[in-house]
Enzyme design. Structure first.
Site, PDB file in Angstrom:
ATOM      1  N   HIS A 155      -6.063   2.952   6.262  1.00  0.00           N
ATOM      2  CA  HIS A 155      -6.261   3.738   5.031  1.00  0.00           C
ATOM      3  C   HIS A 155      -6.796   5.116   5.409  1.00  0.00           C
ATOM      4  CE1 HIS A 155      -7.291   3.811   0.530  1.00  0.00           C
ATOM      5  NE2 HIS A 155      -7.576   5.016   0.995  1.00  0.00           N
ATOM      6  N   HIS A 196      -5.974   9.609   4.583  1.00  0.00           N
ATOM      7  CA  HIS A 196      -5.247  10.601   3.769  1.00  0.00           C
ATOM      8  C   HIS A 196      -4.910  11.779   4.669  1.00  0.00           C
ATOM      9  CE1 HIS A 196      -6.013   8.827  -0.301  1.00  0.00           C
ATOM     10  NE2 HIS A 196      -6.987   8.254   0.381  1.00  0.00           N
ATOM     11  N   GLN A 216      -2.295  10.454  -6.844  1.00  0.00           N
ATOM     12  CA  GLN A 216      -3.720  10.816  -6.831  1.00  0.00           C
ATOM     13  C   GLN A 216      -4.249  11.247  -8.201  1.00  0.00           C
ATOM     14  OE1 GLN A 216      -6.596  11.480  -4.128  1.00  0.00           O
ATOM     15  NE2 GLN A 216      -7.123  10.965  -6.228  1.00  0.00           N
ATOM     16  N   HIS A 238      -5.719   2.065  -4.733  1.00  0.00           N
ATOM     17  CA  HIS A 238      -7.123   2.488  -4.811  1.00  0.00           C
ATOM     18  C   HIS A 238      -7.688   1.767  -6.039  1.00  0.00           C
ATOM     19  CE1 HIS A 238      -5.941   5.610  -2.025  1.00  0.00           C
ATOM     20  NE2 HIS A 238      -7.173   6.084  -1.966  1.00  0.00           N
ATOM     21  N   GLU A 286     -12.685   1.925  -7.361  1.00  0.00           N
ATOM     22  CA  GLU A 286     -13.529   2.699  -6.437  1.00  0.00           C
ATOM     23  C   GLU A 286     -14.644   3.344  -7.264  1.00  0.00           C
ATOM     24  OE1 GLU A 286     -11.558   5.706  -4.112  1.00  0.00           O
ATOM     25  OE2 GLU A 286     -13.263   5.933  -2.757  1.00  0.00           O
ATOM     26  N   ASP A 340     -10.376   6.497   5.943  1.00  0.00           N
ATOM     27  CA  ASP A 340     -10.135   7.102   4.634  1.00  0.00           C
ATOM     28  C   ASP A 340     -10.039   8.633   4.684  1.00  0.00           C
ATOM     29  OD1 ASP A 340      -9.634   7.332   1.946  1.00  0.00           O
ATOM     30  OD2 ASP A 340     -11.511   6.489   1.259  1.00  0.00           O
TER      31      ASP A 340
HETATM   32 FE   FE2 Z   1      -8.363   6.695  -0.183  1.00  0.00          FE
END
Ligand code: FE2
Length: 415
Positions: free
Chosen positions: A54, A56, A150, A208, A211, A307
Site C-alpha cells: 500500500h 501512493h 481519492q 481505503h 480510515e 502508504d
Molecule cells: Fe492510502
C-alpha cells in the site's frame, strides 16, 4: 548454475543452500552439489523480498517545499491540499516522483509494490504515467496499480466512468474511499458499485476503509458482506480499518466470525495511521491501528505498508519496511519472542498473499530466485537491531549488494 551457501533462510532451519538456474530456484536445501559459481552468504539472514502492498506513488514528495505542510495533520486536509495541487500535475512529474519513490523502496529491499493511483482526474494523468512505469521497471519491481477515486466515487463527478476507464487501461485493482462520501448511504452504495465493477473486470479490490477513529464507521462491515456474498473475500483487501481498533468488543467479536467466513485481507499502515489518527482526541490518544494481532489469530491475512513518502498526509517515510515493521510491532503489542520471530511475515509473505503473487513468491524450487540478505544472523536479532538490507537478488541476479556499515575510526572499547 550458481549456488548461494551459508544462508540462514527465514522459516527454513533445515536449509542453508540455494541453487539457482535460469533465474529460478532449482533447489533449496543442504549439500546441493557443485555449481559454476558459489557465493558465500556468511550465515546472514535471507528473506523473500520485502513487499509494500500500500503506497501512493503519484503523491510522493508532494508535501515537500514551502507552504505544502499539512497544518492540521488530518486526512481531510491532506485530500484538500492534494486536490488543489494535482491540477498542475503532468505525466512527467508523476513519472519522476514514482521513479524516485520506487528507487528508494527497491534500495531498501522491496521488490513488490501495490500503488494506489488517483483516478479522480479527467485526464487520468497519474494512471497513464504509472502504467508506463509498471512496464518499464518490471525487471526490477513487481508493480500493481489500484484505480483509486481519492476525491470520492460519488463526490467527484464522473469518478465511476474514470474508474472503469482505468480498469480498461490495465489497472490491476479497484479502489474506493467510502468514509469520504457524503453519507453512510453514499459510501455503502459506492462499495456496491466498486465490487460489481471488480467482479465484471475480474480484478482485485483494495478499499481505503474506515480510515478514521469513529467507532461506528461501518464500511468494513458493508465491504465484507458484499464480498462474502460473491465469494470474493480472498481477492479483497480492507486497507487501514483504523476505526475497527476503536470498535466495541462485542461488535468486534461478531465481525471476527464474519471475516473468518469471507477470508477478507487487511493492510495496516502503522506509521501513517499513528500520525493521522487520534487528532481529535485529547488524552488518552488512540494509536490509529486496527486489531492486527486479533485478525491474524482469526486466520485473516494482515500486511503492513508504508502508504506515504513525504506527501500531504505524512511528512516522513523512505520506503524502508524495517522501519514500518518496527513501528508496527510496537503499536500492535508484539511482545513475546515467538511473535517477534514470525513478524517478518507482516512485510513479506502476507503482503504477497494480499497481492496474490504468492505462487511466484518464496524461497522454493521452481519459483523466481528473488530474495534479500540482511545484516543479521536470525529474525529476532534482525528486528531488534533493525538490520540493514545488504543485498537484493531478483531472478538470480543482484539488484544491489553493499558492505555492512563499519567504523572508520574506533575507540579501543568499540573494537
Ligand atoms: Fe492510502
Amino acid at each position: 548454475m550458481k549456488k548461494f551457501i551459508n544462508a540462514r533462510i527465514y522459516g527454513q532451519d533445515e536449509a542453508d543452500e540455494m541453487l539457482v538456474e535460469d533465474g529460478n530456484f532449482k533447489a533449496v536445501g543442504k549439500n546441493l552439489g557443485d555449481a559454476d559459481e558459489v557465493i558465500d552468504l556468511e550465515n546472514q539472514l535471507v528473506l523473500s523480498p520485502y513487499v509494500d502492498p500500500h503506497l501512493h506513488l503519484d503523491y510522493i514528495f508532494s508535501g515537500l517545499g514551502e507552504g505544502n505542510a499539512n497544518i492540521s495533520g488530518t486526512l481531510f486536509e491532506g485530500i484538500q491540499r492534494w486536490s488543489d495541487n494535482k491540477k498542475t500535475l503532468t505525466k512527467e512529474m508523476v513519472r519522476e516522483r514514482a521513479m524516485e519513490g520506487i528507487r528508494k523502496e527497491v534500495s531498501h529491499g522491496v521488490q513488490y509494490i501495490r500503488s494506489h493511483v488517483d483516478i479522480t482526474d479527467p485526464e487520468l494523468t497519474g494512471m497513464k504515467a504509472l502504467l508506463e512505469v509498471r512496464e518499464e521497471l518490471k525487471e526490477v519491481v513487481t508493480l500493481q496499480l489500484v484505480a483509486f477515486p481519492q476525491e470520492g466515487f460519488f463526490r467527484f463527478e464522473g469518478a465511476e466512468e474514470l474508474l472503469e476507464k482505468a480498469l480498461d487501461m490495465g489497472a490491476d485493482v479497484a479502489g474506493g474511499i467510502p468514509h469520504f462520501e457524503i453519507s453512510y448511504e453514499h459510501g455503502a452504495e459506492s462499495l456496491k458499485r466498486i465490487v460489481d465493477l471488480a467482479v465484471k473486470y475480474d480484478v482485485m479490490i483494495d478499499i481505503h476503509c474506515d480510515e478514521n477513529d469513529d467507532p461506528n464507521s461501518r464500511f468494513l462491515e458493508v465491504l465484507n458482506a458484499l464480498v462474502m456474498e460473491k465469494d470474493y473475500g480472498q481477492k479483497t483487501t480492507a486497507s487501514h480499518t483504523c476505526s475497527f481498533g476503536s470498535a466495541d468488543n462485542s461488535y468486534a467479536a461478531k465481525m471476527m466470525g464474519l471475516f473468518k467466513e469471507s477470508n477478507i485481507n487487511f493492510i495496516s499502515c502503522p506509521t501513517e495511521n499513528a500520525h493521522l489518527q487520534g487528532r481529535t482526541d485529547s488524552y488518552p490518544k488512540r494509536r490509529g491501528l486496527t486489531r492486527v494481532k486479533e485478525l491474524l489469530e482469526n486466520g485473516n491475512t494482515v500486511a503492513f505498508a508504508q502508504d506515504s513518502i513525504a506527501d500531504y498526509w505524512y511528512p516522513l517515510g523512505n520506503g524502508n519496511m524495517m522501519n514500518i515493521l518496527d513501528n508496527g510491532i510496537h503499536l500492535a503489542h508484539y511482545t513475546h519472542i515467538d511473535e517477534i520471530n514470525k513478524a517478518f511475515d507482516l512485510v513479506t509473505i502476507n503482503g504477497a498473499k494480499v497481492m496474490q503473487v504468492e505462487e511466484q513468491y518464496g524461497i522454493e524450487s521452481d519459483k523466481p530466485a528473488n530474495f534479500i540478505v540482511l545484516d543479521a544472523n536470525d529474525a529476532y536479532g534482525a528486528i531488534r537491531e533493525r538490520a540493514d538490507v545488504l543485498a537484493s537478488v531478483r531472478n538470480g541476479e543482484y539488484l544491489f549488494k553493499r558492505a555492512p556499515k563499519t567504523n572508520e575510526i574506533a575507540h579501543d572499547f568499540l573494537k
